[in-house]
Enzyme design. Sequence first.
Site, short mmCIF file in Angstrom:
data_model
loop_
_atom_site.label_atom_id
_atom_site.label_comp_id
_atom_site.label_asym_id
_atom_site.label_seq_id
_atom_site.Cartn_x
_atom_site.Cartn_y
_atom_site.Cartn_z
N GLU A 278 31.18 -67.95 -5.22
CA GLU A 278 29.91 -68.59 -5.63
C GLU A 278 28.91 -68.78 -4.49
O GLU A 278 28.25 -69.83 -4.44
CB GLU A 278 30.23 -69.93 -6.29
CG GLU A 278 30.81 -71.01 -5.35
CD GLU A 278 32.31 -71.08 -5.34
OE1 GLU A 278 32.97 -70.06 -5.63
OE2 GLU A 278 32.86 -72.16 -5.03
N GLU A 312 30.96 -68.86 -12.01
CA GLU A 312 30.25 -68.83 -10.73
C GLU A 312 28.87 -69.47 -10.85
O GLU A 312 28.43 -70.19 -9.95
CB GLU A 312 30.14 -67.39 -10.21
CG GLU A 312 31.48 -66.68 -10.04
CD GLU A 312 32.49 -67.46 -9.22
OE1 GLU A 312 32.09 -68.09 -8.22
OE2 GLU A 312 33.68 -67.46 -9.58
ZN LIG Z 1 35.32 -71.34 -8.78
#
Ligand SMILES: [Zn+2]
Length: 855
Positions: A278, A312
């Site tokens: 992320e 994400e």
């Molecule tokens: Zn995660």
Amino acid sequence: MHDQEGAPRTPSIQDYRLPKNVTPRRYELKLEPDLKAFTFKGEESVAVTVNEAARAIVLNALELEIDSAVAERGGKSIRAMVELEPARERAHLRFGEELAPGEWTLKIIFRGVLNDKLHGFYRSQYVDAHGRSHVVASTQFESTDARRAFPCWDEPELKASYKVTLVIDEKLAAISNGGQESERKIAGGKKEIVFKETIKMSTYLVAFIVGEFEATAPVDAGTPLRVVHVPGKEGLTSWAEQIGAYSLKYFADYYGLKYAGDKLDLIAIPDFASGAMENLGAITFRETALLADEKTASRAELERVADVVSHENAHMWFGDLVTMRWWNGIWLNEAFATFMEMLAVNAWKPEWKRWDSFSVSRAAAMAIDGLRSTRPIEFPVLSPEECRAMFDILTYEKGAAVLRMLEQYLRPEVFRDGIRLYLKKHQFANTETSDLWDALEEASKEPARKMMDSWIFQPGFPIIDAASEKSGNAIKLSQRRFYYLREESNQLWHVPVMIRAKTSNGVVTKKVLLTERETTVELGEKVEWALLNEGGHGFYRVHYAPEMLAELTRNLGELAPIERFGLVSDTWAATVAGMGPLSEFLAMARLFSGENDLNVWRAMLGAFNYLDMIAPDAARPALAAAVREIVGPAAKHLGWEAKAGESELTRQLRGVLIGALGTVGDDPEVQRRAAEVYARFEDNPEAADRDLAPPLVAILAHAGDAKRYEEFSRKFKSARTPQEEQRYLFSLTGFRERKLLERTMAMSLDGQVRTQNAPYLMHSLLLNPASRYDAWDFIRRNWEEMAKKYPDNALPRMCEAVVALLDREDDVKAFFATHRVRLGAKIIDQHLERLSVAVGFRNREGAKLSSTLKG
Ligand SMILES: [Zn+2]
């Protein structure tokens, strides 16, 4: 990675936490990767605050050479002596004079290597359609690998802003967290790209990616959103783009806060250790988790992309904007992103009933959490190895499940309001878990902290015993910790028990918070049947007294699918734990022949796969016959052809049932028909049933010979999509001829399979009864090489499958007694305990298995 040398010493907090006398505010970072020599050059200028007068600055650096380091202020410049300390992954900058408190600029020039270990600043290679090989450079910093790319204060709490510049070959593209600010040509066929400065964030979220990437035209997701990929894959981006845009807007609305970045790129990287990462504004993915052909990928494969992209995106707020203070709090990041992923996908595709299928994940978490060697969700961690070991099913799935339980208990809108409060208050900063409970208590006026502490800080979960009271108007509930291997425990949880009962007065529901060992719940009238864990959101199992269970199974039609799932799953877990005989589970399974829900069948088939694992070879024909008997009627009802108006889940169920009949059910007629239908799909791909294709491949491998192996092996190499590549690669682990399986084994080390996949290939070979012991011998022989080549996070995952090595229990335990350092000791203990549970189950049921299965 460094093993202990000499006398073992207990590590202390000073070994892993940097001194806070000097802290960073802003990094200007310039990097120049060389994609031919696999090296990079770097310069950084870090605005730091000297909090207390200092003669030395300590920061993190690993596998870097530091050429110079200078502290500057007001025209004054002090050069440092640099000393690297690889054991603690640090650099010490020692100055000839004291740096006075205040603001300074630290300028460092350094060099490093683009490694092939899929962490830090690393290289990834791919071959294009013309057979030409290409290199890309990418980053993966979580948890503690930013220090491999630039010297930094590599702790989540030390947030700063980043202004990144990349110097690259003219013909390449580069991406970082911020949007591009400027680009100019420089000497030597190069260009310099400057990116916009980021928000204040943690080091583990910084990213830079360089290569021949292409991007889709930006779409509006509240911010410009693109899907980025290597050339030739532009046809596989539309699915990710849709869910990417949908979920980002969904989250901005749910959180009540705008997305904090200035753009969002979703980037597919050919080699990637985990599923996705992320990085704010520049999320990286393995290709199977982002790129898919919407028309040919199965529903399950498309769901996986939708899940990962949503997960994400959820992190852009939860994790990136508000971050845990230290890695013990990672569960909150991951549990929350997993929870939000479900919410968004469920809102996007309600027909997928995503919360129902989450039951499968909840049950998988319980399979670990029922072990003596489980851990609490929140757990103290210090070293990088310990941080890495936190990324497990307890953090993600158990964490998400207890959040779901809390959300349902507090009510969804109240829960959401608490989350909004929390994010608003702590944006750009760091938190402890208790900050979330404070916000939820403020929003709900309910004691969320007390309830959640019992779930977060205690290992395990309860099983609730339920029995009718003599009066017939009440039921008695009591809680105890669920164990697969019997053990004493006095633990108690605050269990929100949701009850639905049919009484002589109609159907009543009741919400009880069970905090004591036991309680009696009055239902007012005579109870006909009663169900606990209504809606299936509770993270506990239920054990009904026989008369209550009999009433429930007589009234299966009154139960929602998620509740029938619970009944099957709870009964199976009790069987594995030795609380009831296998014959009872089978008797119940036979009542489900008319079942039409995908997830209920997944619970049932999970049990049959487990039996396949523990079955002595002599019992396998009886097991196959039982599968044909129990699964056959439902499969027959659905037939082989999809019908108009059928739901997507029913289409998937058809494939799942046929797959079970053709593999563990070993049904020759199904295997013959599978070959026929597969050939038809090959001739006419347009007409192929995308949900039937994956099980057909599995069946044909199970029944397949060398010719089929060659065919699937070719298809793996020429696959058009990441999903097909996976499907055919893993089919090579499903054959039953040892010679063929040995060839697959060799692929895990000879470079034919990416290191991101190879450990999972071995995982599948360990689970196949035809190859498991050969695979184990292969792993033992090649352990050192695997440990060197495979990504750090994948080795423990591969070892999960040692649960299947029932005949080698002692050997497996002896091996891991000396090979545990790198793996996270807790995780290995769990794998070994699961093996003991399986052996115990076989000892109880194995000898009479054939006759038990005949019923
Ligand atoms: Zn995660």
